[in-house]
Design a protein around this motif. Structure first.
Motif: not given
Lengths: 896, 88
Positions: A867, A728, A864, A732, A785
């Motif tokens: 992002n 993950d 996250i 990311l 998310r």
């Protein structure tokens, strides 16, 4: 004393001087000057300031006006003691620009204007010719004294005849030694040495007479002082105006008199000599005036009423029967007169030939500059000028008939030459002085001087009628020659000095301020004023012309002589890197150098004119000046650019250094990451391996099997989770994550997150503080998310909050299009030194090292949030651990 | 055109040299004052001055100026080679 003996002594003395001058010239030709170029000779040559007017006249002056005669020596003393102000600059300029006379200095400073050269020359000739006549008169008078005072007696020689003989003799001497050669630099070593000898003679003579008077006649110093107070001299009256005026006048004259300028500046062979002269010359003046007062007092006392005090130096020893001493005094006076006349004649002749004869000659026959031997022309012009100057001196003496009017001429000449002062001083200190201003000032001063002082000096009814003097022209009272503008309170000399210099300086200033100087003028002005400035570039005085080097050489040979000119050209050619050719290119630098050499022989104005003839008049223009200026401006701009680039480079270097440090840090981080990951993977793997080994052994109680199986399962789950997290994170971090963006309610997300986090330490009961109304907003974002982030934050709080009654506070605010979500607990928070690293991978708090996570949670959260277009940060000072997530309300889908 | 910047503070020797120049510049001003001073001594109506006293005074200050200039001269000409730092 028989007349023949006197004449014989004179002749012997003259022959002695001739031989001194001759020998020195010979040594100079051989280049062996040695001590003859010493500061001593320089100082002694300056003594031509003390003319016969000093030698004989000072005593007369003292007898008539008391101590006022001292001012004539105080002025020069001040100028020399203060040489650092003016003299040093004058001498430096004179040497640097090869100045040949004071007329040349002024003409050269103001753009090599021959007009100014002519004006100064005419003024100098008019002002100093009577002064020369005065010297002739003093010699004649001294002859007369011997004739009448000797008991055996001889018929006094005809005064006219004596004057003619003296003038002719001086002309011969001056011509021989003053025009022997046309040096590049106008120096006459023979003459300078001869006048140095004469300086010694006159000093010794005057001191001898003085000592005889004080100790022989008066009876010591004390007695002399008593007699001074007892004499009529004690009644003198110090007039403040006249005293100060004379002080100033003599200070001005010592630099403005053509002969003083000649020995001071032109004949100076070493600037260092000036330092010695600065005290030695005042000391010489002091010695010369030491016995003036005693001689005057004793003379008044002992000599019969009506004796001419001007001749006390001679008559006093004669009347006491000291024939030898009188002879010495006579020679001293003779020395004073002759040395003055010689140098004055040379100085004037240089001016006349350079500024009047040569220009006229070149103007009449322009082609001659190329064909004839100009050296001969210049030398002949100079010889003629010397003859003419002395003839004028004699003529003046003849016309004035040796009258008493001559006695006053010394100071009158001083005022005349003092008119050069404004142009000269302003010329070397003020760049704004212009040619027109200088011409206006000089002419104004000259006219006022002539009108108010020179012409009236001939006495009433000579030039002016008595009525004219008393009432002014056409009875206009304001224009009375000796009371201009109604100023009557001054004596005529101070009056004339005051008005002539005042009007001179005013005209000069106004003329300078109102006019615009030409380019050559401005160049020269800058070169003169900034003569000590090494930085001051010597800008080109010529732009490239069409001069043929060969023609230039021909011309230079005509003036400098073949050898000197050829070696000059050869040196220049070599300097230009032309080894095979004797002829240099006529570059601007070479042209100005050549001009300077020529000007040492014929004066700046003539040299300039001659070169312009060949170069085709292509002298420097205002445009050239501006080009020079803009060149230097470009240079400055260029260096400013360099400076800017240097700064830019150093900035870049700084950035590179930073980048390098960052890379190093990243590399270290990567290594740490790898070792940590190995460690994290190894721990579950070890337990899996251990328990699976137990299982393979068989014969195990079923409870044990179940337990081992569960451990293996748990560890495998943990491994999977870790690998999931790592995957993950990597997705990311690379920004390759695919977000499913939709509208979602924040409150629902928080609800879900709280629910999901409940399984962490379910035994602890947390109190949640929420603002449900504020939470009820819709965000356009990836809901799953964002929920993941919230779960992480809340679980962390549940995990680490150590408060007795744990609380979690969630606050929402909307600020500038962004939602700001704070999640805070009431635990002890995160220690300060750990705050900066909590978002790094595998970071665990120091005391929580055995907590379950791998330390990836917050790192994933950060990625996250980034992002999702937001930021996450630790929020200190909230009474516990607090995190702030800030997100855009509407996340636009990435263009990529 | 801007002049190249000169150092604002100097070492001991150049500093001494500059002060010597200052003194040399001031000397004629001081001398002029001493020479004009007697003008102020006696008002025209007062008793006649003692001329021998004036003579002694004038020659003394003259001698003093000569000695001062002689004292300054070596330092001034020595400093000339070393410095182009002219006007302090």
């Amino acid at each position: 004393m028989p007349f023949n003996v006197l004449v014989l002594a004179c002749l012997a003395y003259v022959i002695f001087l001739f031989s001194v001058a001759f020998l020195v010239e010979r040594r100079a030709m051989a280049g062996r000057l040695g001590w003859l170029r010493s500061p001593l000779v320089y100082t002694l040559s300056l003594s031509i300031y003390c003319t016969a007017w000093t030698f004989y006249g000072a005593v007369g002056y003292a007898a008539r006006s008391g101590l006022e005669f001292l001012t004539i020596y105080f002025g020069p003393t001040l100028v020399f003691v203060g040489w650092w102000w003016v003299l040093r600059k004058l001498v430096r300029i004179g040497r640097q620009h090869r100045v040949t006379s004071i007329a040349d200095l002024i003409s050269s400073r103001f753009g090599k204007s021959n007009l100014l050269g002519v004006i100064v020359t005419v003024m100098a000739v008019v002002a100093t010719t009577p002064y020369i006549a005065l010297q002739l008169q003093s010699v004649v008078l001294s002859f007369g004294v011997f004739a009448s005072a000797t008991p055996d007696g001889f018929t006094p020689p005809d005064a006219e005849q004596t004057a003619i003989w003296v003038a002719a003799g001086l002309a011969v001497f001056t011509t021989i030694f003053g025009t022997r050669n046309l040096d590049a630099k106008e120096q006459h070593h023979g003459i300078v040495t001869a006048i140095a000898v004469e300086a010694v003679v006159k000093l010794v003579a005057l001191l001898a007479v003085g000592i005889f008077v004080v100790w022989g006649l008066a009876g010591g110093i004390g007695a002399t002082l008593e007699r001074i107070d007892a004499s009529g001299l004690a009644a003198w009256d110090m007039q403040p105006g006249r005293w100060t005026g004379l002080l100033f006048l003599s200070a001005a004259a010592v630099i403005c008199l053509p002969r003083m300028f000649q020995v001071l500046v032109v004949e100076n062979s070493d600037e260092g000599h000036l330092a010695t002269a600065s005290w030695a010359f005042p000391a010489y003046l002091l010695a010369m005036s030491l016995f003036i007062v005693p001689i005057a007092v004793i003379g008044l006392d002992r000599l019969p009423e009506g004796a001419n005090p001007d001749m006390f130096v001679l008559t006093l020893p004669l009347s006491e029967g000291q024939g030898g001493l009188a002879m010495l005094a006579f020679l001293g006076g003779f020395s004073s007169a002759t040395s003055m006349v010689i140098v004055e004649a040379i100085a004037l002749a240089t001016m006349v030939s350079n500024h009047i004869v040569m220009p006229v000659w070149l103007w009449l026959r322009p082609a001659v500059a190329m064909s004839a031997d100009l050296r001969g022309v210049v030398l002949n012009a100079r010889r003629l000028s010397i003859g003419a100057v002395l003839a004028m001196g004699y003529g003046y003496y003849h016309l004035s008939g040796g009258s008493a009017a001559l006695a006053a001429i010394g100071l009158i000449a001083f005022v005349g030459v003092a008119q050069f002062l404004p142009a000269m001083i302003a010329g070397i200190f003020w760049r704004g002085a212009t040619r027109i201003g200088a011409a206006l000032g000089l002419v104004t001063g000259f006219v006022v001087w002539a009108y108010a002082l020179f012409l009236p000096s001939f006495g009433p009814d000579a030039v002016y009628s008595a009525q004219f003097l008393a009432e002014g022209p056409m009875a206009i009272g304001w224009l009375r020659p000796q009371a201009l503008f109604g100023v009557e309170a001054m004596d005529p000399l101070t009056h004339a000095l005051f008005w002539s210099l005042m009007l001179n300086a005013t005209a000069f200033f106004i003329g300078s301020v109102l006019t615009f100087p030409g380019p050559v003028e401005r160049l020269q002005g800058a070169a003169f004023v900034n003569v000590f400035d090494d930085q001051a570039t010597d800008p080109r005085r010529w732009s490239h012309g069409q001069a043929e080097p060969e023609q230039l050489l021909v011309m230079a040979q005509r003036i400098l002589g073949d050898d000197a000119a050829q070696s000059l050209f050869e040196a220049a050619a070599q300097a230009q890197g032309k080894s095979d050719s004797l002829l240099p290119d006529p570059t601007p630098e070479f042209l100005s150098d050549l001009e300077r050499r020529l000007s040492g022989s014929v004066g700046a104005a003539t040299a300039h004119a001659m070169i312009s003839q060949l170069v085709g008049g292509a002298t420097v223009s205002v445009e050239d000046l501006m080009a020079v200026a803009s060149e230097s401006a470009q240079m400055m701009e260029y260096s400013a650019q360099l400076e800017a680039q240097r700064e830019k480079l150093s900035r870049t270097a700084g950035a590179l250094r930073e980048a390098n440090e960052k890379l190093t840090r990243l590399s270290v981080q990567k290594d740490t990451f790898l070792s940590q990951i190995s460690h994290e993977l190894r721990t579950p793997m070890t337990s899996i391996r251990a328990f699976s080994e137990i299982l393979t052994e068989g014969d195990l109680p079923p409870g044990m099997v179940t337990k081992s199986g569960r451990v293996i399962q748990d560890e495998a789950k943990r491994l999977t989770r870790l690998l999931d997290d790592l995957l993950d994170l990597s997705v990311l971090e690379n920004g390759k994550v695919s977000l499913s963006i939709s509208l979602a309610n924040l409150r629902e997300m928080i609800d879900r997150a709280i629910q999901a986090a409940e399984q962490v330490k379910p035994e602890r009961g947390f109190t949640f503080h929420r603002d449900l109304a504020a939470e009820n907003i819709f965000l356009r974002t990836d809901a799953d998310r964002l929920t993941q982030v919230l779960i992480n934050l809340i679980s962390n709080a549940r995990k680490y909050c150590d408060a007795k009654h744990p609380e979690i506070r969630i606050t929402i605010r909307i600020k500038a299009g962004r939602a700001v979500i704070d999640v805070a607990d009431n635990g002890k928070g995160i220690p300060k030194d750990a705050q900066s690293t909590i978002f790094e991978k595998f970071t665990r708090l120091p005391n929580e090292s055995r907590a379950k996570g791998a330390g990836l949670g917050l790192a994933i959260c950060r990625e996250i949030v980034v992002n999702l277009g937001g930021t996450i940060a630790y929020l200190p000072g909230q009474g516990g651990a607090a995190f702030r997530v800030s997100l855009p309300l509407r996340l636009e889908a990435k263009a990529a | 055109m801007k002049r190249p910047r000169r150092p604002m503070f100097l070492a001991r020797d150049p500093y001494r040299r500059r002060r010597l120049r200052d003194a040399a510049r001031l000397l004629p001003v001081f001398g002029a004052f001493l020479m004009i001073l007697p003008v102020l001594w006696s008002p025209p109506d007062a008793a006649p001055r003692v001329t021998s006293g004036d003579v002694v005074y004038f020659f003394l200050i003259w001698l003093m100026l000569v000695l001062a200039a002689a004292g300054f001269a070596p330092g001034l000409s020595a400093g000339e080679d070393a410095g182009k730092d002219e006007d302090d």
